[in-house]
Enzyme design. Structure first.
Site, mmCIF file in Angstrom:
data_model
loop_
_atom_site.group_PDB
_atom_site.id
_atom_site.type_symbol
_atom_site.label_atom_id
_atom_site.label_comp_id
_atom_site.label_asym_id
_atom_site.label_seq_id
_atom_site.Cartn_x
_atom_site.Cartn_y
_atom_site.Cartn_z
ATOM 1 N N VAL A 69 3.933 -0.756 4.401
ATOM 2 C CA VAL A 69 2.573 -1.201 4.712
ATOM 3 C C VAL A 69 2.032 -2.041 3.558
ATOM 4 C CG1 VAL A 69 0.291 -0.457 5.474
ATOM 5 C CG2 VAL A 69 2.276 0.994 5.932
ATOM 6 N N ASP B 184 1.747 12.834 16.238
ATOM 7 C CA ASP B 184 2.149 12.997 14.827
ATOM 8 C C ASP B 184 0.915 12.948 13.923
ATOM 9 O OD1 ASP B 184 4.006 13.392 12.763
ATOM 10 O OD2 ASP B 184 4.221 11.248 12.405
ATOM 11 N N ILE C 224 0.842 -1.203 0.000
ATOM 12 C CA ILE C 224 0.000 0.000 0.000
ATOM 13 C C ILE C 224 0.873 1.247 0.000
ATOM 14 C CG2 ILE C 224 -1.834 1.255 1.173
ATOM 15 C CD1 ILE C 224 -2.517 -1.315 2.663
ATOM 16 N N GLY C 225 1.978 1.187 0.733
ATOM 17 C CA GLY C 225 2.819 2.387 0.753
ATOM 18 C C GLY C 225 3.915 2.300 1.783
ATOM 19 N N TYR D 82 7.178 4.490 9.696
ATOM 20 C CA TYR D 82 8.015 3.508 10.395
ATOM 21 C C TYR D 82 8.379 2.305 9.548
ATOM 22 C CZ TYR D 82 6.411 6.293 14.282
ATOM 23 O OH TYR D 82 6.144 7.343 15.111
#
Length: 292
Positions: free
Chosen positions: A18, A126, A10-11, A15
């Protein structure tokens, strides 16, 4: 990992990577977040594991559910519920126009999720449109909650993409190390303005200095009377005394008067004066809102 079948990438998150995946037993679609660990690290810090296991207890419809934590010597994979898109992608698809009721609904859900976590002393730290996820039913969910505490506030994404400062409050930009829930409330204010403007960021700064200038040009440079603790912050430096913009009408033209009032209460430079999530949910802006 045999329990999950990877479907597609997905991307790249803050961290790590995904993936969209499927639980082989239940066929449920999930998001796998593979957390990258530094090579010289001794594997997963126990403090991080402790924090993450606490996140499994955060059960709320406006928080992305952490189903599972898979941990091997060098790898940590977090298994989250899957959502179709994030708020940034949603903005791209709405062509510069967002219904005021959708703006209100999304902000309400954001505040609900924040209020729930804050009541359990969990901060996000964040918040940005990329980690607000939206599913097909128009439900908004906060993702990556608590990860900043487990892994440290990111200074840059591991993919070398610089982490955005656009949603960071002045106290954090001035180097404050003691965070409270007010850090998330500032971010919520920035996201509220971005919702009202259908995806145009409020303070798109290039670096810390530019970020603070943009904030002070809009809200006015705080005086010592308005924010006594400001000059004691580690990275404090004086800025020109910009006057406050008299009205936010030109800044968020589609937002009504009560919406502008709520926005002003979220965007207080002095963190002590910032409205809480619980207080924000009681604001007159929501008086005519019926949660779905």
């Amino acid at each position: 990992m045999q329990k999950y079948e990877k479907l597609e990438k997905i991307g790249e998150g803050t961290y790590g990577t995904v993936f969209k995946a499927k639980n082989r037993e239940t066929h449920e679609i999930v998001a796998l977040k593979r957390v990258r660990l530094d090579d010289d690290d001794e594997g997963v810090p126990s403090s991080a594991l402790r924090e993450i296991c606490l996140l499994k207890e955060l059960k709320h419809k406006n928080i992305v559910r952490l189903h599972d934590v898979l941990h091997s010597d060098k790898k940590l994979t977090l298994v989250f519920e899957f959502c179709d898109q994030d708020l940034k992608k949603y903005f791209d698809s709405c062509n510069g126009d967002l219904d005021p009721e959708i703006v209100k609904s999304f902000l309400f859900q954001l505040l609900k999720g924040l209020g729930f976590c804050h009541s359990r002393n969990v901060l996000h730290r964040d918040l940005k449109p990329q980690n607000l996820l939206i599913n097909r039913n128009g439900e908004l969910k906060l993702a990556d909650f608590g990860l900043a505490r487990a892994f440290g506030i990111p200074v840059r994404c591991y993919s070398a993409e610089v982490v955005t400062l656009w949603y960071r409050p002045p106290d954090v930009l001035f180097g404050a190390k003691l965070y409270s829930t007010s850090i998330d409330m500032w971010s919520a204010g920035c996201i509220f303005a971005e919702l009202a403007n259908a995806g145009r960021p409020l303070f798109p700064g290039n670096d810390v200095d530019d970020q603070l200038k943009r904030i002070f040009r809009l809200l006015g440079t705080p005086t010592e009377e308005q924010w006594p603790a400001m000059t004691k912050l580690p990275d404090y430096k004086p800025y020109p005394m910009y006057p406050a913009t008299t009205s936010l009408v030109n800044v968020v033209p589609k937002l009504n008067a009560t919406g502008r009032d709520l926005l002003q209460n979220l965007l207080k430079c002095n963190p002590v004066q910032r409205i809480s999530a619980e207080e924000a949910l009681q604001h007159p802006y929501f008086s005519d809102f019926c949660p779905p």
